[in-house]
Design a protein around this motif. Structure first.
Motif, PDB file in Angstrom:
ATOM      1  N   LEU A 235      -3.586  -0.012   6.815  1.00 47.10           N
ATOM      2  CA  LEU A 235      -2.540  -0.292   5.870  1.00 47.10           C
ATOM      3  C   LEU A 235      -0.880  -0.658   5.544  1.00 47.10           C
ATOM      4  O   LEU A 235      -0.661  -0.176   5.049  1.00 47.10           O
ATOM      5  CB  LEU A 235      -2.465   1.400   5.780  1.00 47.10           C
ATOM      6  CG  LEU A 235      -4.370   2.035   5.266  1.00 47.10           C
ATOM      7  CD1 LEU A 235      -3.496   3.795   4.833  1.00 47.10           C
ATOM      8  CD2 LEU A 235      -4.983   1.405   4.402  1.00 47.10           C
TER       9      LEU A 235
ATOM     10  N   ALA B 109      -3.542   5.814   8.622  1.00 49.17           N
ATOM     11  CA  ALA B 109      -2.962   4.472   8.181  1.00 49.17           C
ATOM     12  C   ALA B 109      -2.147   2.898   9.374  1.00 49.17           C
ATOM     13  O   ALA B 109      -2.347   2.273   8.770  1.00 49.17           O
ATOM     14  CB  ALA B 109      -1.730   4.774   7.609  1.00 49.17           C
TER      15      ALA B 109
ATOM     16  N   MET C  50       0.621  -1.265  -0.424  1.00 42.24           N
ATOM     17  CA  MET C  50      -0.053   0.309  -0.312  1.00 42.24           C
ATOM     18  C   MET C  50       0.999   1.069   0.172  1.00 42.24           C
ATOM     19  O   MET C  50       1.632   1.567   0.926  1.00 42.24           O
ATOM     20  CB  MET C  50      -0.985   0.084   0.850  1.00 42.24           C
ATOM     21  CG  MET C  50      -1.700   1.035   1.128  1.00 42.24           C
ATOM     22  SD  MET C  50      -2.960   1.783   0.009  1.00 42.24           S
ATOM     23  CE  MET C  50      -4.067   0.284   0.359  1.00 42.24           C
ATOM     24  N   SER C  51       0.380   2.248  -1.066  1.00 46.47           N
ATOM     25  CA  SER C  51       1.274   3.189  -0.862  1.00 46.47           C
ATOM     26  C   SER C  51       0.428   4.845  -0.678  1.00 46.47           C
ATOM     27  O   SER C  51      -0.990   4.631  -1.103  1.00 46.47           O
ATOM     28  CB  SER C  51       2.147   3.538  -2.267  1.00 46.47           C
ATOM     29  OG  SER C  51       2.876   2.254  -2.440  1.00 46.47           O
ATOM     30  N   ILE C  52       0.863   5.750  -0.043  1.00 49.05           N
ATOM     31  CA  ILE C  52       0.370   6.647   0.151  1.00 49.05           C
ATOM     32  C   ILE C  52       0.881   8.150  -0.371  1.00 49.05           C
ATOM     33  O   ILE C  52       1.768   7.553  -0.018  1.00 49.05           O
ATOM     34  CB  ILE C  52      -0.580   6.830   1.302  1.00 49.05           C
ATOM     35  CG1 ILE C  52      -1.162   5.899   1.889  1.00 49.05           C
ATOM     36  CG2 ILE C  52      -1.065   8.554   1.710  1.00 49.05           C
ATOM     37  CD1 ILE C  52      -1.723   6.006   3.765  1.00 49.05           C
TER      38      ILE C  52
ATOM     39  N   TRP D 157       3.785  -0.007  12.931  1.00 50.41           N
ATOM     40  CA  TRP D 157       2.541  -0.706  12.384  1.00 50.41           C
ATOM     41  C   TRP D 157       1.631  -0.911  13.634  1.00 50.41           C
ATOM     42  O   TRP D 157       2.410  -1.751  14.650  1.00 50.41           O
ATOM     43  CB  TRP D 157       2.185  -1.150  11.335  1.00 50.41           C
ATOM     44  CG  TRP D 157       2.961  -1.270   9.994  1.00 50.41           C
ATOM     45  CD1 TRP D 157       4.311  -1.646   9.566  1.00 50.41           C
ATOM     46  CD2 TRP D 157       2.537   0.323   8.989  1.00 50.41           C
ATOM     47  NE1 TRP D 157       3.952  -0.687   8.315  1.00 50.41           N
ATOM     48  CE2 TRP D 157       3.410   0.482   8.145  1.00 50.41           C
ATOM     49  CE3 TRP D 157       1.340   0.814   9.429  1.00 50.41           C
ATOM     50  CZ2 TRP D 157       2.907   1.022   6.709  1.00 50.41           C
ATOM     51  CZ3 TRP D 157       1.338   1.685   7.912  1.00 50.41           C
ATOM     52  CH2 TRP D 157       2.123   1.968   7.146  1.00 50.41           C
TER      53      TRP D 157
ATOM     54  N   ALA E 262       1.586  -2.963   5.945  1.00 46.47           N
ATOM     55  CA  ALA E 262       2.408  -3.374   4.625  1.00 46.47           C
ATOM     56  C   ALA E 262       2.412  -5.127   4.990  1.00 46.47           C
ATOM     57  O   ALA E 262       2.406  -5.213   6.304  1.00 46.47           O
ATOM     58  CB  ALA E 262       4.673  -2.835   4.676  1.00 46.47           C
TER      59      ALA E 262
ATOM     60  N   ASP F  90       5.337   4.582   1.670  1.00 47.33           N
ATOM     61  CA  ASP F  90       6.114   3.188   0.525  1.00 47.33           C
ATOM     62  C   ASP F  90       6.095   1.780   1.198  1.00 47.33           C
ATOM     63  O   ASP F  90       7.084   2.247   1.659  1.00 47.33           O
ATOM     64  CB  ASP F  90       6.628   3.779  -0.450  1.00 47.33           C
ATOM     65  CG  ASP F  90       6.600   2.567  -1.380  1.00 47.33           C
ATOM     66  OD1 ASP F  90       5.200   1.718  -2.433  1.00 47.33           O
ATOM     67  OD2 ASP F  90       6.974   3.055  -2.413  1.00 47.33           O
TER      68      ASP F  90
END
Length: 148
Positions: A145, A30, A1-3, A139, A147, A71
């Motif tokens: 979100l 996220a 997932m990328s923001i 995380w 990874a 990213d």
């Protein structure tokens, strides 16, 4: 997932608060670990404060840009302004000569301490200062979100 997101902000103190709040909201949503989020938000605030204070003078330098990328397991933040840029000595390693209780002169040193990798340079073809830094993300367990 990328923001990723990018902001063009006026050079005033309210812009520093706005950039920080947007960043904190993104990281919370996220599911990034709060300690990592805090470190990066302080570094972001310092980079934005430098752009506001040193980002130039006159009408051509009324704004600065903040871009944040999440990213995978990495976050990169870039703050660019249209000011005079940094001397070569600062671009290689910012001097940390300010006393610990000083109100000015410690921003780049704080960014160096809080991020995993820091680049200090000049915007290619445009001049001005660019401070970019990144940090490996951790995380929360319930992170939507994270990874994988």
């Amino acid at each position: 997932m990328s923001i990723w997101w990018s902001l063009r902000l006026r050079r005033d103190a309210a812009s520093v608060r706005l950039a920080r709040r947007l960043f904190l909201g993104t990281m919370e949503t996220a599911g990034v670990d709060p300690d990592i989020t805090y470190d990066l938000s302080v570094a972001l605030s310092e980079a934005c404060a430098n752009a506001v204070e040193h980002g130039g003078s006159g009408e051509s330098c009324e704004a600065f840009r903040v871009t944040a990328y999440l990213d995978g397991e990495m976050c990169r933040i870039e703050v660019a302004d249209a000011g005079p840029g940094f001397p070569a000595a600062v671009r290689t390693r910012p001097p940390c000569t300010a006393p610990p209780d000083a109100e000015h002169g410690r921003g780049l040193c704080l960014i160096q301490e809080l991020a995993d990798h820091v680049t200090i340079g000049t915007e290619p073809g445009r001049g001005g200062a660019v401070v970019s830094f990144d940090k490996l993300l951790k995380w929360r367990e319930d992170a939507p979100l994270a990874a994988v």
